[in-house]
Design a protein around this motif. Structure first.
Motif, mmCIF file in Angstrom:
data_model
loop_
_atom_site.group_PDB
_atom_site.id
_atom_site.type_symbol
_atom_site.label_atom_id
_atom_site.label_comp_id
_atom_site.label_asym_id
_atom_site.label_seq_id
_atom_site.Cartn_x
_atom_site.Cartn_y
_atom_site.Cartn_z
ATOM 1 N N ILE A 125 -6.010 39.776 44.138
ATOM 2 C CA ILE A 125 -5.806 38.138 43.601
ATOM 3 C C ILE A 125 -5.603 38.074 45.339
ATOM 4 O O ILE A 125 -4.911 38.259 45.579
ATOM 5 C CB ILE A 125 -4.613 38.722 42.689
ATOM 6 N N ILE A 126 -6.352 36.553 46.070
ATOM 7 C CA ILE A 126 -6.085 36.778 47.605
ATOM 8 C C ILE A 126 -5.550 35.286 47.011
ATOM 9 O O ILE A 126 -4.940 34.498 46.207
ATOM 10 C CB ILE A 126 -7.306 36.020 48.305
ATOM 11 N N GLN A 127 -4.232 34.768 47.751
ATOM 12 C CA GLN A 127 -3.782 32.741 47.736
ATOM 13 C C GLN A 127 -4.319 32.789 48.832
ATOM 14 O O GLN A 127 -4.724 32.875 50.442
ATOM 15 C CB GLN A 127 -2.520 33.384 48.074
ATOM 16 N N VAL A 128 -4.972 31.136 48.936
ATOM 17 C CA VAL A 128 -5.973 30.367 50.355
ATOM 18 C C VAL A 128 -5.096 29.709 49.852
ATOM 19 O O VAL A 128 -4.111 29.000 49.467
ATOM 20 C CB VAL A 128 -6.933 30.725 49.721
ATOM 21 N N ASP A 129 -5.387 28.487 51.448
ATOM 22 C CA ASP A 129 -4.813 27.370 51.910
ATOM 23 C C ASP A 129 -5.824 26.038 51.765
ATOM 24 O O ASP A 129 -6.734 26.741 50.976
ATOM 25 C CB ASP A 129 -4.264 27.350 53.361
ATOM 26 N N SER A 130 -5.819 24.786 52.060
ATOM 27 C CA SER A 130 -6.462 23.366 51.571
ATOM 28 C C SER A 130 -7.626 23.971 52.658
ATOM 29 O O SER A 130 -8.751 23.641 51.963
ATOM 30 C CB SER A 130 -5.879 22.612 52.078
ATOM 31 N N ALA A 131 -7.367 24.864 52.934
ATOM 32 C CA ALA A 131 -9.242 25.045 54.391
ATOM 33 C C ALA A 131 -9.444 26.475 54.037
ATOM 34 O O ALA A 131 -10.071 26.899 54.862
ATOM 35 C CB ALA A 131 -8.787 25.565 55.588
ATOM 36 N N HIS A 162 -8.762 29.341 53.335
ATOM 37 C CA HIS A 162 -8.597 30.432 54.349
ATOM 38 C C HIS A 162 -7.648 31.168 53.428
ATOM 39 O O HIS A 162 -6.579 30.207 52.861
ATOM 40 C CB HIS A 162 -7.904 29.992 55.627
ATOM 41 N N ILE A 163 -7.722 33.225 54.226
ATOM 42 C CA ILE A 163 -6.085 33.780 52.953
ATOM 43 C C ILE A 163 -5.128 33.417 53.721
ATOM 44 O O ILE A 163 -5.213 33.457 55.445
ATOM 45 C CB ILE A 163 -6.856 35.115 53.077
ATOM 46 N N THR A 164 -3.677 33.179 52.363
ATOM 47 C CA THR A 164 -3.162 33.015 53.306
ATOM 48 C C THR A 164 -2.032 34.283 53.081
ATOM 49 O O THR A 164 -0.760 34.884 53.983
ATOM 50 C CB THR A 164 -1.892 31.903 53.117
ATOM 51 N N ARG A 165 -1.741 34.681 52.291
ATOM 52 C CA ARG A 165 -1.682 36.047 50.952
ATOM 53 C C ARG A 165 -2.251 37.002 50.191
ATOM 54 O O ARG A 165 -3.410 36.456 50.092
ATOM 55 C CB ARG A 165 -0.560 35.555 50.739
ATOM 56 N N ILE A 166 -1.716 38.679 50.450
ATOM 57 C CA ILE A 166 -2.785 39.203 49.501
ATOM 58 C C ILE A 166 -1.760 39.680 48.796
ATOM 59 O O ILE A 166 -1.069 41.038 49.112
ATOM 60 C CB ILE A 166 -3.628 40.002 50.267
ATOM 61 N N PRO A 167 -1.240 39.433 47.235
ATOM 62 C CA PRO A 167 -0.394 40.138 46.392
ATOM 63 C C PRO A 167 -0.864 41.602 46.243
ATOM 64 O O PRO A 167 -1.995 41.955 46.163
ATOM 65 C CB PRO A 167 0.017 38.982 45.103
ATOM 66 N N ASP A 168 0.610 42.235 46.082
ATOM 67 C CA ASP A 168 0.828 43.561 45.809
ATOM 68 C C ASP A 168 -0.478 43.728 44.421
ATOM 69 O O ASP A 168 -0.243 43.111 43.399
ATOM 70 C CB ASP A 168 1.937 44.203 45.966
#
Length: 463
Positions: free
Chosen positions: A144-150, A152-158
């Protein structure tokens, strides 16, 4: 541990099915002969862990569920009420009618998750003895990846700590009511599920998570409909593994194509199971299933003699092998007439009798229906058409409570196959009696619209 508390299952069916794209609310889409919400209701009705069932339905489609108000079939279903504009609104509509006992156990379940199993229901109900809020979830197989409005990946949780939420979500009635009371005081309130309301507004209340299953899927996208249909087919395959022989005492069964092969095995085993069996074929009675008049005459003769028909089996077929370009036109016509037109004729003629007994038609396809085979493409195409016919008639006949199913045997040792392919290696073919035995178990079951596959058991490797 708290005992003697009421357990209510709330089926949330308020969606309008925009994403599924079939023009009707997704919970009303028919799979395996029944609306999805009906399949879900059957699972909850059958569970010993549920005392009462409530459906919250899309207000615009409320009357579509009138036929489910059957105390004989669904005695636990006490009411069907209109839902709100959102899932949270629908939940609160249910909370408003669930009585005053704060200890009541409430399970909220998506109408479009028809594959929830009794173990999940039991675990949710049992967990409420020790917790006030319970969720159902499975591990995430994907990163699971977290992205911003652009984008872009901002976080990859464990991933090991991530779960994919399902339903049921279960609560003590007093707890979920209090959470919504607090949420309604917040003008910025927004939540996509009920555990989210408890998590946000009652942060001191731990939410226990029980294990879901991958099969407990939610039918949301168009592809989900096809996956769900296949899952129902896989469920019905359990009939193939059952060793039990059904008791058919008192049943009147008509078999077309019962003079040899699988049909003959069905006749023999059905009679041994206590059924009154009437067999028709070209060789034994001069009954050519390609001709409507002869089929109607056969059925009428049985009805006049016995006063009822409980099941009609159509096992007749022809298989000719050869290149299409060099096959005689008459042979092509005979193949289509026998393998597809005849099942249509038999099904149509049988309906009037089976409507009286709430009986069943049983047709036969071939494993080649999933992919056309060279040198017998017309046969494969006809067998694929029989599958579509089965699924369509299961929907058409649901209101009449006439069931129709289709047996899909893997390669079976029959005179028809031997004539087409000659001798084949021992152990690679099904025995006709095995196919017949599964066929009788399907007749004795309540399923409809199913393609029941019967496979050759492969020996376990040594060592």
């Amino acid at each position: 541990m708290t005992t003697n508390t009421r357990t209510v299952a709330v089926i949330l069916a308020g969606g309008i099915g925009v994403r599924v794209g079939l023009g009707i609310p997704k919970q009303l889409i028919k799979i395996a002969g029944k609306a999805i919400v009906e399949h879900t209701l059957e699972v909850l009705e059958a569970s010993s862990h549920i005392d009462e069932i409530l459906i919250v339905m899309n207000a615009g489609s409320l009357r579509e569920l009138d036929e489910l108000k059957d105390p004989q079939r669904f005695p636990k279903l006490t009411r069907i009420i209109p839902g709100g504009d959102t899932r949270n609104d629908s939940t609160q509509a249910a909370l408003a009618v669930l009585g005053d006992d704060p200890r009541t156990k409430v399970l909220f379940h998506d109408a479009v998750r028809p594959f929830v199993d009794d173990r999940i229901l039991r675990d949710c109900v049992d967990a409420l003895d020790d917790y006030e809020a319970v969720d159902t979830a499975i591990p995430s197989a994907d990163t699971i990846i977290q992205v911003d409005s652009a984008s872009h990946i901002t976080r990859i949780p464990d991933r090991s700590q991530l779960r994919r939420g399902q339903t049921p979500q279960a609560f003590r009635l007093g707890t979920i009511r209090h959470a919504y009371e607090l949420a309604n005081q917040d003008r910025s309130f927004h939540a996509t599920d009920d555990c989210g309301v408890v998590f946000t507004y009652l942060p001191d209340v731990p939410i226990y998570v029980v294990d879901g299953t991958p099969e407990n899927m939610k039918v949301t996208e168009p592809i989900d409909v096809h996956i769900a249909d296949k899952l129902f087919q896989l469920q019905s395959e359990s009939l193939s593994a059952s060793p039990e022989s059904p008791d058919l005492t008192g049943k009147t069964i008509v078999v077309f194509g019962g003079s040899y092969g699988i049909g003959a095995s069905i006749v023999e085993l059905a009679r041994a199971a206590g059924a009154d069996v009437h067999e028709f074929s070209r060789s034994s009675t001069g009954t050519d299933v390609r001709f409507r008049g002869r089929v109607k005459k056969a059925l009428k003769s049985v009805y006049e003699k016995t006063g009822k028909i409980d099941a009609v089996i159509m096992s007749a077929g022809v298989l000719r092998v050869g290149p299409l370009a060099t096959t005689k036109v008459r042979d092509i016509e005979t193949s289509i007439e026998t393998n597809f037109l005849a099942p249509v004729i038999v099904s149509r003629a049988a309906h009037r009798y089976l409507r009286e007994t709430h009986g069943q038609v049983l047709l036969f396809t071939s494993s080649s229906y999933t992919r056309g085979r060279a040198n017998y493409g017309v046969y494969s195409a006809s067998k694929a058409a029989v599958v579509n016919l089965t699924q369509a008639l299961a929907e058409e006949w649901a209101d009449d409570e006439v069931r129709i199913n289709c047996i899909n045997p893997q390669r079976t040792k029959t005179p028809m196959r031997e004539a087409a392919f000659g001798d084949e290696p021992a152990g690679t073919l099904l025995d006709a009696d095995i196919v017949a035995s599964v066929s009788l178990r399907v007749l004795a079951s309540a399923i409809t619209g199913q393609i029941v596959t019967v496979r050759v058991e492969q020996p376990e490797p040594e060592g």
